[in-house]
Scaffold this active site. Sequence first.
Site, PDB file in Angstrom:
ATOM      1  N   ARG A  45       0.859  -1.181   0.000  1.00 25.21           N
ATOM      2  CA  ARG A  45       0.000   0.000   0.000  1.00 25.21           C
ATOM      3  C   ARG A  45       0.896   1.232   0.000  1.00 25.21           C
ATOM      4  O   ARG A  45       2.111   1.109   0.102  1.00 25.21           O
ATOM      5  CB  ARG A  45      -1.030  -0.009   1.148  1.00 25.21           C
ATOM      6  N   ALA A  47       0.808   5.189  -2.116  1.00 24.70           N
ATOM      7  CA  ALA A  47       0.594   5.506  -3.530  1.00 24.70           C
ATOM      8  C   ALA A  47       1.770   5.141  -4.457  1.00 24.70           C
ATOM      9  O   ALA A  47       1.566   4.434  -5.457  1.00 24.70           O
ATOM     10  CB  ALA A  47       0.231   6.984  -3.647  1.00 24.70           C
ATOM     11  N   ASP A 236      -1.957  10.899  -2.013  1.00 24.75           N
ATOM     12  CA  ASP A 236      -2.385   9.870  -2.966  1.00 24.75           C
ATOM     13  C   ASP A 236      -2.729  10.467  -4.318  1.00 24.75           C
ATOM     14  O   ASP A 236      -2.621   9.804  -5.347  1.00 24.75           O
ATOM     15  CB  ASP A 236      -3.569   9.087  -2.411  1.00 24.75           C
TER      16      ASP A 236
HETATM   17  O1  MRU Z   1      -4.497   3.229   2.170  1.00 25.98           O
HETATM   18  P1  MRU Z   1      -3.019   3.438   2.054  1.00 25.98           P
HETATM   19  O2  MRU Z   1      -2.240   2.876   3.183  1.00 25.98           O
HETATM   20  O3  MRU Z   1      -2.507   2.997   0.704  1.00 25.98           O
HETATM   21  O4  MRU Z   1      -2.869   5.024   2.120  1.00 25.98           O
HETATM   22  C1  MRU Z   1      -1.582   5.569   2.075  1.00 25.98           C
HETATM   23  C2  MRU Z   1      -1.558   7.030   2.255  1.00 25.98           C
HETATM   24  O5  MRU Z   1      -2.559   7.687   2.411  1.00 25.98           O
HETATM   25  C3  MRU Z   1      -0.202   7.679   2.149  1.00 25.98           C
HETATM   26  O6  MRU Z   1      -0.128   8.810   2.952  1.00 25.98           O
HETATM   27  C4  MRU Z   1       0.034   8.105   0.681  1.00 25.98           C
HETATM   28  O7  MRU Z   1      -0.173   7.024  -0.169  1.00 25.98           O
HETATM   29  C5  MRU Z   1       1.361   8.675   0.471  1.00 25.98           C
HETATM   30  S1  MRU Z   1       2.586   7.446   0.480  1.00 25.98           S
HETATM   31  C6  MRU Z   1       4.092   8.070   0.077  1.00 25.98           C
END
Ligand code: MRU
Length: 351
Positions: A45, A47, A236
Amino acid sequence: MIKTLEWTPDGVRFIDQRKLPTEETYVTCSTHEEVAEAIRNMTVRGAPAIGVAAAMGIALGTRDAEGDHVSELRRNFEEICDTMAETRPTAVNLFWAIERMRRRFEEASELPVEQIKQLLIAEAQRMYVEDIAACEAMGAHGAALLPASGGVLTHCNAGALATCGYGTALGVIRAAVDAGKKLHVFADETRPFLQGSRLTAWELMKDGIPTTVISDNMAGAMMRQGKVGAVIVGADRIAANGDVANKIGTYTVAILAKEHGIPFYVAAPFSSIDLETPSGEQIPIEQRSLREVTHFAGKQIAPAGVGAENPAFDVTPHRYISAIITERGIARAPYSDSLRELAQAAEAIRA
Ligand code: MRU
């Protein structure tokens, strides 16, 4: 460095983020369907990590696809891309990665099928290397923004585990610490999936960076007590006007920071910036299983049948954001100008 994901001849290997921090285990996905499922079920997980995982999944599926002719391979390739596109809707890095793989396929489409397959694998591997370089560049640009000492608050996990290594927001913190700043990180636990307490705290402790986990509802009190000198989070998807979609709860933290006069920074690579989407209004927000809210570690924590909501992300309006740190430099308001200028400057260098 933590190996969040990795291309291997047997498939795409992931650290299983669902098991952290108590178990450090790895899974190898040997088909593109398994990679898609790993993205959907949060084995991987964050982004940028999702984007590169999808590219590797596409390369893997295409490598093993039938098709002696380019037209047949293209049909299979497109089906694989569609499978990846259906995994998670908010992180634009996923769609950026799919588009990049599509472009590579088309550029190579005059070549023999075996060569196209090899070029797709090389492209996914290039994206992996570029993502780490982008994180390091964000660190170099952003470190100066953080205070010389004191508390920095972050939400969710925007670290090595959310990228191919080093991290975006945590990359900036790492660079600042390497530059001699004496920082102490407040990690919001990040209900309901606990990326802050499980993942951010785990990876910062591995690096010996002082970290305190707080539940999300403590952030305001920490700020009021003067313990937080800056907030830094990942993204994201960033719309053309600078509105930022990030983990649910980010919006609340941004408002609290504004109220307390604390700078609120976003660190994200250009693969998270979506200049085609005018504002946060148009960003699709993933709705996840209500069970993540009504249950905790398999145990029911709300009355059976009660209503619940589980939007995985929220949108922070650009007016709350002090600066956006990218690998190409720092963007400040008005973001509709500064983000476009950074994008155009990079195009000009490439041309
Ligand atoms: O649901 P997730 O864990 O994939 O959400 C991740 C986030 O919200 C992070 O802050 C975002 O992807 C930035 S990662 C460099």
